[in-house]
Design a protein around this motif. Structure first.
Motif, mmCIF file in Angstrom:
data_model
loop_
_atom_site.group_PDB
_atom_site.id
_atom_site.type_symbol
_atom_site.label_atom_id
_atom_site.label_comp_id
_atom_site.label_asym_id
_atom_site.label_seq_id
_atom_site.Cartn_x
_atom_site.Cartn_y
_atom_site.Cartn_z
ATOM 1 N N HIS A 224 5.904 -6.904 1.326
ATOM 2 C CA HIS A 224 6.760 -5.825 1.457
ATOM 3 C C HIS A 224 7.876 -5.847 0.432
ATOM 4 O O HIS A 224 8.077 -6.878 0.042
ATOM 5 C CB HIS A 224 7.520 -5.847 2.826
ATOM 6 N N PHE A 225 8.351 -4.625 -0.082
ATOM 7 C CA PHE A 225 9.273 -4.459 -1.061
ATOM 8 C C PHE A 225 10.490 -3.477 -0.522
ATOM 9 O O PHE A 225 10.399 -2.791 0.376
ATOM 10 C CB PHE A 225 8.682 -3.923 -2.233
ATOM 11 N N SER A 226 11.680 -3.872 -1.164
ATOM 12 C CA SER A 226 12.788 -3.015 -0.891
ATOM 13 C C SER A 226 12.528 -1.581 -1.383
ATOM 14 O O SER A 226 12.031 -1.338 -2.406
ATOM 15 C CB SER A 226 14.212 -3.570 -1.598
ATOM 16 N N ALA A 227 12.797 -0.451 -0.460
ATOM 17 C CA ALA A 227 12.485 0.884 -0.775
ATOM 18 C C ALA A 227 13.486 1.102 -1.904
ATOM 19 O O ALA A 227 13.378 2.074 -2.570
ATOM 20 C CB ALA A 227 12.872 1.665 0.587
ATOM 21 N N GLN A 228 14.510 0.428 -2.388
ATOM 22 C CA GLN A 228 15.427 0.643 -3.522
ATOM 23 C C GLN A 228 14.567 0.520 -4.723
ATOM 24 O O GLN A 228 15.213 1.456 -5.561
ATOM 25 C CB GLN A 228 16.625 -0.415 -3.353
ATOM 26 N N SER B 110 0.630 -1.148 -0.002
ATOM 27 C CA SER B 110 0.022 -0.123 -0.019
ATOM 28 C C SER B 110 1.030 1.194 0.016
ATOM 29 O O SER B 110 0.329 2.323 -0.582
ATOM 30 C CB SER B 110 -0.803 0.101 1.038
ATOM 31 N N ASP B 111 2.103 1.381 0.697
ATOM 32 C CA ASP B 111 2.763 2.561 0.717
ATOM 33 C C ASP B 111 3.618 2.642 -0.718
ATOM 34 O O ASP B 111 3.537 3.661 -1.116
ATOM 35 C CB ASP B 111 4.014 2.242 1.685
ATOM 36 N N THR C 69 -1.634 1.414 -9.095
ATOM 37 C CA THR C 69 -2.593 0.677 -8.210
ATOM 38 C C THR C 69 -1.898 -0.707 -7.892
ATOM 39 O O THR C 69 -1.108 -1.083 -8.166
ATOM 40 C CB THR C 69 -3.997 0.334 -8.935
ATOM 41 N N ALA C 70 -2.606 -1.228 -7.000
ATOM 42 C CA ALA C 70 -2.153 -2.528 -6.429
ATOM 43 C C ALA C 70 -2.226 -3.447 -7.156
ATOM 44 O O ALA C 70 -1.176 -4.326 -7.386
ATOM 45 C CB ALA C 70 -2.975 -2.968 -5.103
#
Length: 127
Positions: A53-57, A20-21, A29-30
């Motif tokens: 969850h994903f890496s912010a990279q 979602s972030d 969209t998702a």
């Protein structure tokens, strides 16, 4: 104008972000993000978990690709190609900086200027 608190979080590329972030930060969209996962453009850190969850990279190239998508009205598959290209550019830029840092220079010397560009248009022959 000071950055908002949530913007500081994106500066640390070692962090993880929820689906979602990532959707909120990228403007996708998702479902579009799920397509990117299917294509292999982004990968969840732990795909077996219920909430991905994903890496912010992945956020920087994703936002750049989405910006180009909006500008040129591109489809989601083109975003995959753009992300791949942007990530390769980032890796190569990092390698160049690493190699340049290993070249000894006299104290205070500036980096050498690039040689004159070569005109390759004469050699180009379309099929």
């Amino acid at each position: 104008m000071a950055p908002q608190a949530h913007e500081w979080h994106w500066l640390d590329q070692r962090a993880s972000v929820s689906l979602s972030d990532l959707s909120r930060a990228s403007g996708l969209t998702a479902q579009e993000l799920a397509e990117l996962v299917d294509y292999g453009a982004i990968a969840p850190l732990a795909p077996e978990q219920e909430e991905l969850h994903f890496s912010a990279q992945c956020l920087v190239p994703l936002r750049a690709a989405v910006k180009l998508r909006v500008t040129y009205d591109l489809d989601i598959f083109t975003v995959v190609l753009l992300m791949d290209g942007l990530q390769r550019i980032e890796v190569l830029t990092h390698r160049i900086r690493t190699l340049e840092s290993q070249v000894p220079r006299p104290h205070g010397a500036l980096p050498q200027a690039m040689p004159e560009p070569i005109d390759v248009t004469d050699e180009y022959r379309p099929f």
